[in-house]
Motif scaffolding. Structure first.
Motif, PDB file in Angstrom:
ATOM      1  N   VAL A  54     -14.418  21.609  19.086  1.00 13.27           N
ATOM      2  CA  VAL A  54     -14.987  21.010  20.290  1.00 13.27           C
ATOM      3  C   VAL A  54     -15.812  19.770  19.951  1.00 13.27           C
ATOM      4  O   VAL A  54     -15.823  18.787  20.697  1.00 13.27           O
ATOM      5  CB  VAL A  54     -15.856  22.040  21.042  1.00 13.27           C
ATOM      6  N   ALA A  55     -16.492  19.808  18.813  1.00  8.74           N
ATOM      7  CA  ALA A  55     -17.328  18.681  18.406  1.00  8.74           C
ATOM      8  C   ALA A  55     -16.520  17.397  18.216  1.00  8.74           C
ATOM      9  O   ALA A  55     -17.088  16.295  18.236  1.00  8.74           O
ATOM     10  CB  ALA A  55     -18.070  19.022  17.115  1.00  8.74           C
ATOM     11  N   GLU A  56     -15.215  17.533  18.039  1.00 10.30           N
ATOM     12  CA  GLU A  56     -14.348  16.362  17.843  1.00 10.30           C
ATOM     13  C   GLU A  56     -13.819  15.789  19.156  1.00 10.30           C
ATOM     14  O   GLU A  56     -13.188  14.736  19.167  1.00 10.30           O
ATOM     15  CB  GLU A  56     -13.159  16.748  16.944  1.00 10.30           C
ATOM     16  N   LEU A  57     -14.055  16.475  20.262  1.00 10.63           N
ATOM     17  CA  LEU A  57     -13.522  16.018  21.544  1.00 10.63           C
ATOM     18  C   LEU A  57     -14.254  14.766  22.035  1.00 10.63           C
ATOM     19  O   LEU A  57     -15.447  14.601  21.784  1.00 10.63           O
ATOM     20  CB  LEU A  57     -13.667  17.117  22.599  1.00 10.63           C
ATOM     21  N   PRO A  58     -13.533  13.883  22.733  1.00  6.17           N
ATOM     22  CA  PRO A  58     -14.206  12.717  23.315  1.00  6.17           C
ATOM     23  C   PRO A  58     -15.171  13.170  24.412  1.00  6.17           C
ATOM     24  O   PRO A  58     -14.950  14.191  25.074  1.00  6.17           O
ATOM     25  CB  PRO A  58     -13.043  11.895  23.893  1.00  6.17           C
ATOM     26  N   ASN A  59     -16.241  12.436  24.605  1.00  2.00           N
ATOM     27  CA  ASN A  59     -17.249  12.733  25.626  1.00  2.00           C
ATOM     28  C   ASN A  59     -18.013  14.028  25.380  1.00  2.00           C
ATOM     29  O   ASN A  59     -18.631  14.571  26.301  1.00  2.00           O
ATOM     30  CB  ASN A  59     -16.618  12.775  27.025  1.00  2.00           C
ATOM     31  N   VAL A  60     -17.952  14.540  24.147  1.00  2.00           N
ATOM     32  CA  VAL A  60     -18.694  15.750  23.802  1.00  2.00           C
ATOM     33  C   VAL A  60     -19.597  15.464  22.605  1.00  2.00           C
ATOM     34  O   VAL A  60     -19.171  14.865  21.621  1.00  2.00           O
ATOM     35  CB  VAL A  60     -17.762  16.931  23.468  1.00  2.00           C
ATOM     36  N   SER A  61     -20.850  15.892  22.705  1.00  2.00           N
ATOM     37  CA  SER A  61     -21.790  15.794  21.595  1.00  2.00           C
ATOM     38  C   SER A  61     -22.271  17.203  21.280  1.00  2.00           C
ATOM     39  O   SER A  61     -22.671  17.943  22.188  1.00  2.00           O
ATOM     40  CB  SER A  61     -22.981  14.903  21.971  1.00  2.00           C
ATOM     41  N   PHE A  62     -22.205  17.579  20.004  1.00  2.00           N
ATOM     42  CA  PHE A  62     -22.683  18.904  19.593  1.00  2.00           C
ATOM     43  C   PHE A  62     -23.619  18.722  18.399  1.00  2.00           C
ATOM     44  O   PHE A  62     -23.195  18.225  17.347  1.00  2.00           O
ATOM     45  CB  PHE A  62     -21.526  19.826  19.220  1.00  2.00           C
ATOM     46  N   LYS A  63     -24.879  19.110  18.585  1.00  2.00           N
ATOM     47  CA  LYS A  63     -25.865  18.960  17.519  1.00  2.00           C
ATOM     48  C   LYS A  63     -26.632  20.271  17.324  1.00  2.00           C
ATOM     49  O   LYS A  63     -26.686  21.116  18.220  1.00  2.00           O
ATOM     50  CB  LYS A  63     -26.837  17.818  17.837  1.00  2.00           C
ATOM     51  N   VAL A  64     -27.214  20.400  16.128  1.00  2.00           N
ATOM     52  CA  VAL A  64     -27.941  21.611  15.762  1.00  2.00           C
ATOM     53  C   VAL A  64     -29.364  21.240  15.351  1.00  2.00           C
ATOM     54  O   VAL A  64     -29.575  20.295  14.577  1.00  2.00           O
ATOM     55  CB  VAL A  64     -27.236  22.335  14.596  1.00  2.00           C
ATOM     56  N   VAL A  65     -30.335  21.996  15.890  1.00  2.00           N
ATOM     57  CA  VAL A  65     -31.719  21.843  15.447  1.00  2.00           C
ATOM     58  C   VAL A  65     -31.905  22.748  14.232  1.00  2.00           C
ATOM     59  O   VAL A  65     -31.857  23.971  14.358  1.00  2.00           O
ATOM     60  CB  VAL A  65     -32.717  22.244  16.554  1.00  2.00           C
ATOM     61  N   PRO A  66     -32.090  22.186  13.039  1.00  2.00           N
ATOM     62  CA  PRO A  66     -32.135  23.005  11.821  1.00  2.00           C
ATOM     63  C   PRO A  66     -33.431  23.803  11.694  1.00  2.00           C
ATOM     64  O   PRO A  66     -34.444  23.494  12.315  1.00  2.00           O
ATOM     65  CB  PRO A  66     -32.026  21.959  10.705  1.00  2.00           C
ATOM     66  N   TYR A  67     -33.372  24.838  10.855  1.00  2.00           N
ATOM     67  CA  TYR A  67     -34.561  25.652  10.589  1.00  2.00           C
ATOM     68  C   TYR A  67     -35.729  24.792  10.111  1.00  2.00           C
ATOM     69  O   TYR A  67     -36.894  25.094  10.383  1.00  2.00           O
ATOM     70  CB  TYR A  67     -34.246  26.702   9.525  1.00  2.00           C
ATOM     71  N   SER A  68     -35.418  23.727   9.388  1.00  2.00           N
ATOM     72  CA  SER A  68     -36.476  22.884   8.826  1.00  2.00           C
ATOM     73  C   SER A  68     -37.331  22.211   9.893  1.00  2.00           C
ATOM     74  O   SER A  68     -38.425  21.726   9.602  1.00  2.00           O
ATOM     75  CB  SER A  68     -35.855  21.801   7.927  1.00  2.00           C
ATOM     76  N   GLU A  69     -36.872  22.198  11.143  1.00  2.00           N
ATOM     77  CA  GLU A  69     -37.645  21.608  12.229  1.00  2.00           C
ATOM     78  C   GLU A  69     -38.837  22.497  12.589  1.00  2.00           C
ATOM     79  O   GLU A  69     -39.799  22.030  13.208  1.00  2.00           O
ATOM     80  CB  GLU A  69     -36.753  21.387  13.461  1.00  2.00           C
ATOM     81  N   GLY A  70     -38.771  23.773  12.188  1.00  2.00           N
ATOM     82  CA  GLY A  70     -39.858  24.683  12.524  1.00  2.00           C
ATOM     83  C   GLY A  70     -39.871  25.002  14.009  1.00  2.00           C
ATOM     84  O   GLY A  70     -38.828  25.012  14.665  1.00  2.00           O
ATOM     85  N   LEU A  71     -41.063  25.233  14.560  1.00  2.00           N
ATOM     86  CA  LEU A  71     -41.188  25.463  15.993  1.00  2.00           C
ATOM     87  C   LEU A  71     -41.216  24.126  16.731  1.00  2.00           C
ATOM     88  O   LEU A  71     -41.763  23.153  16.239  1.00  2.00           O
ATOM     89  CB  LEU A  71     -42.457  26.253  16.299  1.00  2.00           C
ATOM     90  N   TYR A  72     -40.643  24.104  17.903  1.00  2.00           N
ATOM     91  CA  TYR A  72     -40.617  22.867  18.687  1.00  2.00           C
ATOM     92  C   TYR A  72     -40.754  23.222  20.162  1.00  2.00           C
ATOM     93  O   TYR A  72     -40.592  24.377  20.578  1.00  2.00           O
ATOM     94  CB  TYR A  72     -39.331  22.076  18.426  1.00  2.00           C
TER      95      TYR A  72
END
Length: 283
Positions: A195-213
Motif C-alpha cells: 500500500v505504501a507504494e500506491l500513488p496518493n498514499v503516504s504511510f509513515k511510522v512514529v518510531p519508539y525513539s520518539e518516546g511519548l508524544y
C-alpha cells in the motif's frame, strides 16, 4: 470520496448552508419562521440538522432568500441527495451514529489523515487481521462477520477513489505487535508495504525513539474536503467513538497541528525499513 456524495454529508452541507444564508440576509430565526409560517422549533431543527427539509419547503425558503436559479438548484440537489440510501445503510444496525458519520465523511473527503497507536488502520487491514481485531474486542461471530464485511467494502470504495490523498501515521507498536500469529501478521505487513507504494498514499511510522508524544493515546482521523468545508475529526477508543462537526470546535485544528508536526519528522523510507525489520523477525 469526491466522486460520490454520501446522503449524510449532503444533509450536513445543506443545513449549514441554510443557516449561513439566513445570517447573510440578516434575519433572525424567528423572522424567517414567521415569514415561512413555520414554528420556530421547525426552523431550528432544520438549521441544526435534526430534521431534513422537504424539497417543497426548500423551494419556498430559497425563494424567500432571493437566491439565483443556479444556487437554488444546487441546494435542491443536496436535498434530494440527502434522502437517498447510502451504500453502508444495510449495516446501520451494527454501527454507532458517529461511525456512520465517519464512513460518510471518509467517502467524500479529498484528504484523509489517519493516526493509530494500537492496530493497523481499518482501510489497510487484511481480512484475517480484521477478524483478529474483532475477536480481541470480544464480539459475537455474527456481529464480527458483518463488521469485517463492512470494513472490506470500505476498502473497496477507497481503492476506487483514485483522487483522494490518504495519509497514514502509526506508532511503531502497531508494526511490532504480532496479531493473530506470525502468518497473519506477515500477510498484514506485506499488505502495508504494498500500500505504501500506491500513488496518493503516504504511510509513515512514529518510531519508539520518539518516546511519548502529544495525542498518542487515542486513534483519530481527520477529513478535509475539496469545497473548503470545515475540517472534521473522528476519535476512536476502546469504549466509545465520537465525531466533531461543529465549526466552533477547535479540536480538529489542534489534532491537525499535532499530526502535521509528527508527519514532518519521519519519512516513508523509515517506515519501509521498520516494516522490513518486523518481517525479518517473523522469519
Amino acid at each position: 470520496m469526491p466522486e460520490y456524495l454520501d446522503p449524510l454529508v449532503a444533509w450536513r452541507r445543506l443545513h449549514l448552508e441554510l443557516r449561513r444564508l439566513r445570517e447573510v440576509k440578516g434575519d433572525t430565526q424567528q423572522q424567517v419562521a414567521d415569514a415561512m409560517e413555520w414554528s420556530l422549533s421547525k426552523l431550528i431543527r432544520i438549521e441544526t440538522g435534526r430534521i431534513r427539509i422537504s424539497v417543497n419547503d426548500l423551494r419556498v425558503l430559497t425563494g424567500y432568500y432571493g437566491l439565483p436559479d443556479d444556487v437554488r438548484n444546487e441546494l435542491l440537489a443536496l436535498a434530494r441527495d440527502s434522502r437517498k440510501s447510502a451504500w453502508w445503510e444495510p449495516y446501520r444496525d451494527v454501527i454507532s451514529k458517529s461511525y456512520a458519520e465517519f464512513i460518510a465523511f471518509e467517502s467524500v473527503a479529498s484528504v484523509v489523515r489517519c493516526f493509530s497507536s494500537v492496530v493497523v488502520p481499518g482501510l489497510l487491514q487484511t481480512e484475517e487481521y480484521a477478524w483478529q481485531v474483532m475477536e480481541a474486542a470480544g464480539m459475537p461471530d455474527q456481529l464480527a462477520r458483518r463488521l469485517v464485511e463492512l470494513r472490506m467494502k470500505r476498502q473497496e470504495m477507497w481503492r476506487q477513489a483514485t483522487s483522494v490523498d490518504t495519509r497514514f501515521l502509526v506508532d511503531e507498536s502497531v508494526i511490532r505487535r504480532v496479531v493473530g500469529g506470525p502468518d497473519v501478521m506477515r500477510q498484514q505487513l506485506q499488505r502495508l508495504r504494498e500500500v505504501a507504494e500506491l500513488p496518493n498514499v503516504s504511510f509513515k511510522v512514529v518510531p519508539y525513539s520518539e518516546g511519548l508524544y502529544r495525542l498518542h493515546r487515542v486513534g483519530y482521523s481527520l477529513f478535509q474536503f475539496p469545497d473548503d468545508a470545515p475540517l472534521v475529526l473522528y476519535l476512536d477508543n476502546d469504549s466509545s467513538d465520537m465525531i466533531t462537526t461543529d465549526v466552533a470546535d477547535e479540536r480538529p485544528v489542534a489534532y491537525l497541528d499535532t499530526y502535521t508536526d509528527l508527519d514532518a519528522k519521519f519519512s516513508a523510507e523509515d517506515a519501509t525499513k521498520i516494516i522490513g525489520d518486523a518481517l525479518a523477525r517473523l522469519g
